[in-house]
Enzyme design. Structure first.
Site, PDB file in Angstrom:
ATOM      1  N   ALA A 177       5.165  -5.174   3.436  1.00  0.00           N
ATOM      2  CA  ALA A 177       4.857  -3.644   3.455  1.00  0.00           C
ATOM      3  C   ALA A 177       3.265  -3.500   3.255  1.00  0.00           C
ATOM      4  CB  ALA A 177       5.869  -2.892   2.589  1.00  0.00           C
ATOM      5  N   TYR A 178       2.957  -4.153   2.169  1.00  0.00           N
ATOM      6  CA  TYR A 178       1.534  -4.082   1.747  1.00  0.00           C
ATOM      7  C   TYR A 178       0.501  -4.667   2.477  1.00  0.00           C
ATOM      8  CZ  TYR A 178      -2.722  -4.715  -1.425  1.00  0.00           C
ATOM      9  OH  TYR A 178      -3.790  -4.635  -1.953  1.00  0.00           O
ATOM     10  N   ALA A 179       1.037  -6.047   2.959  1.00  0.00           N
ATOM     11  CA  ALA A 179       0.074  -6.498   3.830  1.00  0.00           C
ATOM     12  C   ALA A 179      -0.095  -5.880   5.179  1.00  0.00           C
ATOM     13  CB  ALA A 179       0.322  -7.870   3.989  1.00  0.00           C
ATOM     14  N   SER A 186       0.126  -2.649   5.614  1.00  0.00           N
ATOM     15  CA  SER A 186      -0.595  -1.300   5.414  1.00  0.00           C
ATOM     16  C   SER A 186      -2.329  -2.109   5.227  1.00  0.00           C
ATOM     17  CB  SER A 186      -0.474  -0.723   4.423  1.00  0.00           C
ATOM     18  OG  SER A 186      -0.634  -1.372   3.065  1.00  0.00           O
TER      19      SER A 186
END
Length: 229
Positions: free
Chosen positions: A146-148, A150
């Site tokens: 999810a972080y990557a 975004s």
């Protein structure tokens, strides 16, 4: 690098990296608008103007904030999009809400900020946008989906906006740090070798360079800041 006379807005200004960027820009001679969703209480610092309680994921809030910044500072030359957050979560054990959160905080705030600031930047003779991406957007690890995703969106926003604005006097670049040496990261990873991480001051120095006249020929770049990770 001198930023004398430049008027710069920094989002996420209450955080470890954002506050370091604010100090570095002030030290380089800039006038700084510090923006955050949290309340800001930096005191009477010369050249510093604080705009707290701003939800930059809201286009209305972003528009109002930058209208106020333009009036207060008498224009704007640059934006540094630091606002962001992180969650480590596997897909199997995680939630779609995490993907929504990281999109909302990491990407939507950058989009709304750039759009709100654009009329002011176009009136500047040396418009600059610097976005904070992440090395994980190039090669994601377990629990970083999810972080990557975004932050990959931030990278593509940077590329597209650089192309959109390259003939209009505004440069748009991103930096891709690995682990930044912040109190929160030390708490989460107490057994790590902190000396291998990137210091906030190193990230801020790179940002100041990208805001300076010396970086006029650089746009659409994604610069890794890896330390020894």
């Amino acid at each position: 690098m001198s930023l004398d006379g430049r008027k710069i807005a920094v989002t996420g200004a209450a955080g470890s990296l954002g506050s370091t960027v604010v100090r570095a820009a002030l030290a380089a001679g800039a006038t700084v608008a510090a923006i955050d969703q949290a309340d800001l209480h930096g005191g009477a610092t010369p050249g510093l103007h604080e705009f707290g309680g701003v939800d930059l994921a809201s286009s209305d809030a972003a528009d109002k904030a930058f209208a106020a910044i333009g009036t207060k500072l008498g224009g704007l030359d640059a934006v540094v999009n630091v606002a962001g957050t992180f969650r480590w979560e596997t897909l199997e054990g995680g939630s779609l809400a995490t993907w929504d959160l990281l999109y909302h905080v990491n990407l939507r705030t950058a989009v709304a900020t750039c759009k709100a600031a654009l009329p002011l930047l176009l009136a500047s003779k040396a418009g600059r946008i610097v976005n904070i991406g992440a090395a994980g957007a190039v090669k994601a690890g377990t629990g970083m989906g999810a972080y990557a995703a975004s932050k990959a969106g931030v990278a593509k926003l940077t590329e597209a906006l650089a192309e959109e604005l390259k003939d209009r006097g505004i440069t748009v670049n991103a930096i891709l740090p690995t682990i930044i040496d912040t109190p929160a990261n030390r708490k989460d990873m107490p057994d790590a070798d902190f000396s291998r991480w990137v210091r906030p001051e190193q990230v801020a120095a790179t940002i100041v360079f990208l805001l300076s006249d010396q970086a006029q020929a650089i746009t659409g770049a994604a610069l890794p800041i890896a330390g020894r990770v």
